[in-house]
Structure formats: C-alpha cells, structure tokens
Write a protein that holds these residues in place. Structure first.
Motif, PDB file in Angstrom:
ATOM      1  N   GLN A 102      98.827  21.339  35.299  1.00 35.22           N
ATOM      2  CA  GLN A 102      98.445  22.687  34.916  1.00 35.22           C
ATOM      3  C   GLN A 102      98.264  22.748  33.395  1.00 35.22           C
ATOM      4  N   PRO A 103      97.279  23.505  32.924  1.00 38.46           N
ATOM      5  CA  PRO A 103      97.016  23.585  31.481  1.00 38.46           C
ATOM      6  C   PRO A 103      98.045  24.473  30.796  1.00 38.46           C
ATOM      7  N   PHE A 104      98.373  24.157  29.552  1.00 37.57           N
ATOM      8  CA  PHE A 104      99.363  24.970  28.846  1.00 37.57           C
ATOM      9  C   PHE A 104      98.923  25.250  27.423  1.00 37.57           C
ATOM     10  N   ASN A 105      99.559  26.239  26.826  1.00 35.70           N
ATOM     11  CA  ASN A 105      99.285  26.660  25.460  1.00 35.70           C
ATOM     12  C   ASN A 105      99.940  25.685  24.492  1.00 35.70           C
ATOM     13  N   GLY A 106      99.123  25.077  23.619  1.00 31.88           N
ATOM     14  CA  GLY A 106      99.648  24.082  22.689  1.00 31.88           C
ATOM     15  C   GLY A 106     100.670  24.622  21.710  1.00 31.88           C
ATOM     16  N   TYR A 107     100.674  25.935  21.493  1.00 32.28           N
ATOM     17  CA  TYR A 107     101.665  26.535  20.596  1.00 32.28           C
ATOM     18  C   TYR A 107     103.051  26.579  21.235  1.00 32.28           C
ATOM     19  N   ASP A 108     103.130  26.299  22.532  1.00 31.73           N
ATOM     20  CA  ASP A 108     104.415  26.190  23.225  1.00 31.73           C
ATOM     21  C   ASP A 108     104.973  24.782  23.182  1.00 31.73           C
ATOM     22  N   TYR A 109     104.139  23.821  22.779  1.00 30.41           N
ATOM     23  CA  TYR A 109     104.495  22.414  22.959  1.00 30.41           C
ATOM     24  C   TYR A 109     105.681  21.998  22.099  1.00 30.41           C
ATOM     25  N   TYR A 110     106.594  21.266  22.741  1.00 30.47           N
ATOM     26  CA  TYR A 110     107.783  20.760  22.048  1.00 30.47           C
ATOM     27  C   TYR A 110     108.307  19.563  22.829  1.00 30.47           C
ATOM     28  N   GLY A 111     108.494  18.432  22.153  1.00 26.06           N
ATOM     29  CA  GLY A 111     109.080  17.262  22.799  1.00 26.06           C
ATOM     30  C   GLY A 111     108.043  16.239  23.205  1.00 26.06           C
TER      31      GLY A 111
END
Length: 313
Positions: free
Chosen positions: A229-238
């Motif tokens: 599923q696609p996600f918002n890159g501003y949420d990315y962590y780890g």
C-alpha cells in the motif's frame, strides 16, 4: 580538504578477515598490491568481473548491510537469521565499522562478517568533527545536537546521505535492498523480497519498506495492491529493511545536498520527505517481513525496545 576514502574488499571464500580484504577505495577500481598477498590483483579483478551477476539472476537483489561492532550479540542474531534467507538475494555489500573493539571481540565481529560471504566490504569513513560540520553545520553545531548523540551519530548521517547512494550504484547493477544489522527476518522473507523486486523492476514502485513500527498514512494518489500500500513519505521513519529502485538512488546521489537540506534530522526522515516531494512511488508491505531486535542503539547509545508491528513470523 582531501576527501576521506572508504575502504573496500571482496572476501568471498575467505575464512579470516584480514587487511588484504580491505583496500583503499577510489572512484573507480584500482589495484593495490599487498606483499603478503601476491594474488590480490587477480582476486580484486575477479571481484569486479562478477559485478554483473544481477542481469543473469533475474529477480535477485544486492543487499547493502550497515553494521558496526558496538552490539555484537545483536549482530550475531542478525547473521543467524540472515543466513536462513540469504539464498533469496545476491551476495551482500557490507558497510562496516570495526573501530571500537579489539582482540577477541574484534575477531568475533570479523568472523560474523565472513559468515555473510560478502561481495564487497566498505569500511565506513572516519570523518572528523570539522569535516562533519563543514558538510552539515546545521545538525552538528545547531540546536539538534543532544548529550546522548555522539559524533558517530552525525558521522553515519553524513555517510548515508553523502556516500551511500554512490556506493549503492557502484556495487550493484539494478535495484538494491538496504538493511541494518539489528533485525530478524520472517520465514516468508524470501518470497516477499522476490515480490518487491518484481514491483520495482516493473516500475510500479520506486521504494518499498518491509518494516514499520507503526501504521503509515495512506497516499491516496497512488494505487494500492494486495501486497503493498502507498504511504506518505512525511510519515516515514526507520530504514531497517528497504528496497530502492535505480532511479531513486541516482536522484539521491545527484541531489545529496538537497537531501541534506530537507531537514536537520536523521537520514531516514530526509529520504522520506525528499522522495515524497519528488513524487517517487513509496510503498510499505501490508505484512511486515522483518522485526527490530531489542537492545542497544548503536547511534543513540541507549537501549531500545524491539518492534514487531504486524510482523509475519
């Protein structure tokens, strides 16, 4: 100021990690003779002739493993888990730091690296505080420095933002998978990584993470799939286990100063925001195929809990 050079070397088939396996790294391969190893030139040339295995092996990706000798017990667990799924990937490039141990502990660390059967070893450059400050004055000298973050923290931020994209392009011939040395793999990892590779090679995804410690917000501009599923890159962590397309790596290399300036923060946050702003297709597997091992954080120097959010054993 002269550039610090990393060190590399191939160690496949070796039983002991010695200085002959780590040679000074120029931009292009250069043979350095060691009087103790008259066959070094042939060994290194053979290594570079083997760099095009990707096109012959189809779906297999080249792993890039970031490791250090600060948490050898965790690394031992990683190696044990990795060897169970190693056949699903090409021989790894190991980005190592063995400068904090000596004697038996260092030999133990080297033995674990040898078990990985590396394609290439890169010894992390030991940038000075002055060099780190010149590269990223906002983070090193600014308000973001904290007591528990040692110089090694900022050194790794610099290495991963400045050097890693170049290494990834130089020592692979297609998409790659980056991983850290404090994870455990799912028994289904081999099947999952083949699926990830197909999505990237077909242009359906540019970046895929097989781990997250929490749920990411959905990027509704991109198509969802049963597997991803696609996600918002501003949420990315780890960055524990992630797949990069070639075009993302090329963009990270070309625009490394822009990536650095995205925010005075960790390289994973920088990558996430940069890729999102550039419109790259960022995906997360619906099931997580690696989990984070509990223990010492090598960068922040305190114990962290293990994370196995939505982990498939």
């Amino acid at each position: 100021r002269r550039r610090k050079k990393a060190k590399i070397g191939g160690v496949r088939g070796s039983k002991e990690l010695t200085r002959r396996h780590i040679v000074a790294r120029p931009r292009a391969p250069r043979i350095i003779h060691d009087p103790k190893d008259p066959n070094l030139e042939q060994h290194i040339m053979s290594l570079h002739r083997g760099r095009y295995a990707f096109s012959k092996q189809g779906q297999k990706l080249r792993p890039f493993i970031l490791t250090c000798d600060l948490r050898i017990d965790q690394f031992s667990k990683f190696v044990e888990s990795y060897l169970k799924i190693a056949s699903s990937m090409l021989a790894p490039v190991v980005i190592m730091d063995d400068t904090t141990t000596s004697g038996d502990e260092q030999r133990r660390y080297h033995d674990l690296i040898i078990k990985l059967k590396p394609h290439v070893i890169i010894s992390q450059p030991k940038y000075t505080l002055e060099e780190m400050s010149a590269w990223d004055d906002r983070s090193v000298n600014g308000k973001h420095i904290t007591d528990n973050r040692k110089p090694n923290y900022y050194r790794v931020q610099m290495i991963m933002t400045k050097d890693f994209p170049e290494w990834a392009l130089e020592y692979s011939d297609g998409p790659i998978i980056f991983m850290e040395d404090d994870i455990e793999f799912s028994s289904q990892f081999g099947k999952a990584i083949k699926e990830c590779s197909s999505f990237v090679q077909e242009g359906l995804a540019d970046f895929i993470t097989l781990y997250s410690s929490r749920e990411y917000s959905l990027n509704k501009r991109l198509k969802s799939y049963k597997f991803l599923q696609p996600f918002n890159g501003y949420d990315y962590y780890g960055n524990l286990c992630v797949v990069f397309s070639r075009k993302v790596l090329e963009s990270l290399k070309k625009n490394k100063h822009k990536v650095r300036d995205v925010c005075p923060n960790c390289w994973d946050v920088r990558w996430g925001r940069y890729m999102h702003d550039k419109g790259f297709k960022m995906y997360v597997t619906r099931t997580r195929y690696v989990k984070h091992l509990a223990g010492l954080s090598a960068l922040e120097h305190f114990d962290k809990p293990g994370y196995q959010y939505n982990f498939q054993k």
